[in-house]
Design a protein around this motif. Structure first.
Motif, PDB file in Angstrom:
ATOM      1  N   LEU A  34       0.852  -1.184   0.000  1.00 20.60           N
ATOM      2  CA  LEU A  34       0.000   0.000   0.000  1.00 20.60           C
ATOM      3  C   LEU A  34       0.887   1.232   0.000  1.00 20.60           C
ATOM      4  O   LEU A  34       1.753   1.391   0.855  1.00 20.60           O
ATOM      5  N   GLY A  35       0.673   2.112  -0.984  1.00 21.78           N
ATOM      6  CA  GLY A  35       1.531   3.287  -1.130  1.00 21.78           C
ATOM      7  C   GLY A  35       0.952   4.512  -0.471  1.00 21.78           C
ATOM      8  O   GLY A  35      -0.115   4.477   0.162  1.00 21.78           O
ATOM      9  N   ASP A  36       1.637   5.598  -0.636  1.00 21.06           N
ATOM     10  CA  ASP A  36       1.214   6.893  -0.130  1.00 21.06           C
ATOM     11  C   ASP A  36       0.102   7.422  -1.033  1.00 21.06           C
ATOM     12  O   ASP A  36       0.261   7.503  -2.254  1.00 21.06           O
ATOM     13  N   ALA A  37      -1.024   7.788  -0.458  1.00 20.34           N
ATOM     14  CA  ALA A  37      -2.177   8.251  -1.231  1.00 20.34           C
ATOM     15  C   ALA A  37      -1.879   9.532  -1.988  1.00 20.34           C
ATOM     16  O   ALA A  37      -2.571   9.869  -2.947  1.00 20.34           O
ATOM     17  N   ASP A  38      -0.830  10.274  -1.598  1.00 15.68           N
ATOM     18  CA  ASP A  38      -0.500  11.533  -2.256  1.00 15.68           C
ATOM     19  C   ASP A  38       0.384  11.339  -3.482  1.00 15.68           C
ATOM     20  O   ASP A  38       0.651  12.297  -4.208  1.00 15.68           O
ATOM     21  N   GLU A  39       0.865  10.118  -3.700  1.00 16.06           N
ATOM     22  CA  GLU A  39       1.724   9.862  -4.859  1.00 16.06           C
ATOM     23  C   GLU A  39       0.906   9.975  -6.136  1.00 16.06           C
ATOM     24  O   GLU A  39      -0.223   9.494  -6.206  1.00 16.06           O
ATOM     25  N   PRO A  40       1.492  10.595  -7.173  1.00 17.39           N
ATOM     26  CA  PRO A  40       0.764  10.675  -8.440  1.00 17.39           C
ATOM     27  C   PRO A  40       0.708   9.300  -9.101  1.00 17.39           C
ATOM     28  O   PRO A  40       1.573   8.459  -8.888  1.00 17.39           O
ATOM     29  N   GLU A  49      -4.380   0.091  -6.164  1.00 11.91           N
ATOM     30  CA  GLU A  49      -4.265   0.484  -4.755  1.00 11.91           C
ATOM     31  C   GLU A  49      -5.579   0.206  -4.021  1.00 11.91           C
ATOM     32  O   GLU A  49      -5.586  -0.315  -2.903  1.00 11.91           O
ATOM     33  N   LEU A  50      -6.695   0.520  -4.656  1.00 12.93           N
ATOM     34  CA  LEU A  50      -8.008   0.268  -4.052  1.00 12.93           C
ATOM     35  C   LEU A  50      -8.237  -1.221  -3.854  1.00 12.93           C
ATOM     36  O   LEU A  50      -8.744  -1.653  -2.818  1.00 12.93           O
ATOM     37  N   GLN A  51      -7.826  -2.018  -4.820  1.00 13.60           N
ATOM     38  CA  GLN A  51      -7.979  -3.466  -4.708  1.00 13.60           C
ATOM     39  C   GLN A  51      -7.149  -4.006  -3.540  1.00 13.60           C
ATOM     40  O   GLN A  51      -7.618  -4.847  -2.771  1.00 13.60           O
ATOM     41  N   ARG A  52      -5.926  -3.526  -3.376  1.00 12.02           N
ATOM     42  CA  ARG A  52      -5.085  -3.963  -2.256  1.00 12.02           C
ATOM     43  C   ARG A  52      -5.675  -3.514  -0.918  1.00 12.02           C
ATOM     44  O   ARG A  52      -5.637  -4.261   0.060  1.00 12.02           O
ATOM     45  N   ALA A  53      -6.246  -2.312  -0.872  1.00 10.37           N
ATOM     46  CA  ALA A  53      -6.877  -1.820   0.356  1.00 10.37           C
ATOM     47  C   ALA A  53      -8.097  -2.673   0.700  1.00 10.37           C
ATOM     48  O   ALA A  53      -8.331  -3.003   1.877  1.00 10.37           O
ATOM     49  N   THR A  54      -8.851  -3.076  -0.298  1.00  8.84           N
ATOM     50  CA  THR A  54     -10.011  -3.943  -0.081  1.00  8.84           C
ATOM     51  C   THR A  54      -9.566  -5.307   0.442  1.00  8.84           C
ATOM     52  O   THR A  54     -10.181  -5.873   1.345  1.00  8.84           O
ATOM     53  N   GLU A  55      -8.478  -5.834  -0.116  1.00 12.37           N
ATOM     54  CA  GLU A  55      -7.933  -7.111   0.347  1.00 12.37           C
ATOM     55  C   GLU A  55      -7.467  -6.992   1.801  1.00 12.37           C
ATOM     56  O   GLU A  55      -7.691  -7.893   2.611  1.00 12.37           O
ATOM     57  N   ALA A  56      -6.844  -5.876   2.144  1.00  9.77           N
ATOM     58  CA  ALA A  56      -6.410  -5.654   3.528  1.00  9.77           C
ATOM     59  C   ALA A  56      -7.613  -5.645   4.472  1.00  9.77           C
ATOM     60  O   ALA A  56      -7.563  -6.225   5.561  1.00  9.77           O
ATOM     61  N   GLU A  57      -8.701  -5.026   4.062  1.00  9.68           N
ATOM     62  CA  GLU A  57      -9.918  -5.000   4.878  1.00  9.68           C
ATOM     63  C   GLU A  57     -10.484  -6.404   5.066  1.00  9.68           C
ATOM     64  O   GLU A  57     -10.932  -6.764   6.151  1.00  9.68           O
TER      65      GLU A  57
END
Length: 158
Positions: A34-40, A49-57
């Motif tokens: 999961l990276g920094d949300a401010d990165e372009p 990134e959203l898919q990885r965040a969903t997997e983390a949840e």
């Protein structure tokens, strides 16, 4: 199932601890990606990134579920020798006259041929019953019955 928290047998507790360890390792791997949300980045990067965040949840939810089950299992009293519960050893006579001794467990175990899970039709039917009770349950060949001959404590046989 019976009212209140169900105790955990040694095999079920060990399996849950193994799963918990694996999930925590997988969660750490996902967190590292999961990276920094401010990165372009482009839309594909954001979608990934959203898919990885969903997997983390999802992993967090399963970890919480297992931790709760382990706490509940630790707080529960062992099954009574009078009524069938998780961990009980039960002798039954089936409708066809055959008799068998089975062990009720929470998780399937290929190394224990006498194990009946509490999620199975027979396991659900036996829960909460005592010696002398007759239970009915569904099989692939239709409904059948069994009579509880005796109920023993975990590991104690009938």
């Amino acid at each position: 199932m019976t009212a209140g928290p169900e105790p955990l047998g040694d095999a079920a507790r060990a399996a849950l601890h193994r799963e918990l360890s694996d999930l925590r390792a997988e969660r750490a791997d996902v967190a590292a990606t999961l990276g920094d949300a401010d990165e372009p980045g482009d839309r594909a990067d954001r979608a990934d990134e959203l898919q990885r965040a969903t997997e983390a949840e999802r992993l967090d939810a399963r970890i919480e579920e297992i931790e709760g089950r382990l706490r509940e299992g630790s707080a529960a009293a062992p099954p009574s020798t009078g009524t069938v519960g998780v961990g009980s050893t039960v002798s039954v006579r089936f409708g066809d006259g055959t008799e068998s001794t089975v062990h009720l467990g929470e998780l399937a175990d290929a190394d224990d041929p006498s194990l009946v899970t509490v999620a199975s039709p027979l396991g659900r039917a036996l829960l909460g019953h005592a010696a002398g009770d007759s239970v009915a349950y569904a099989t692939p060949l239709g409904r059948t019955t069994a009579v509880v001959l005796s109920v023993g404590a975990p590991g104690g046989g009938s």
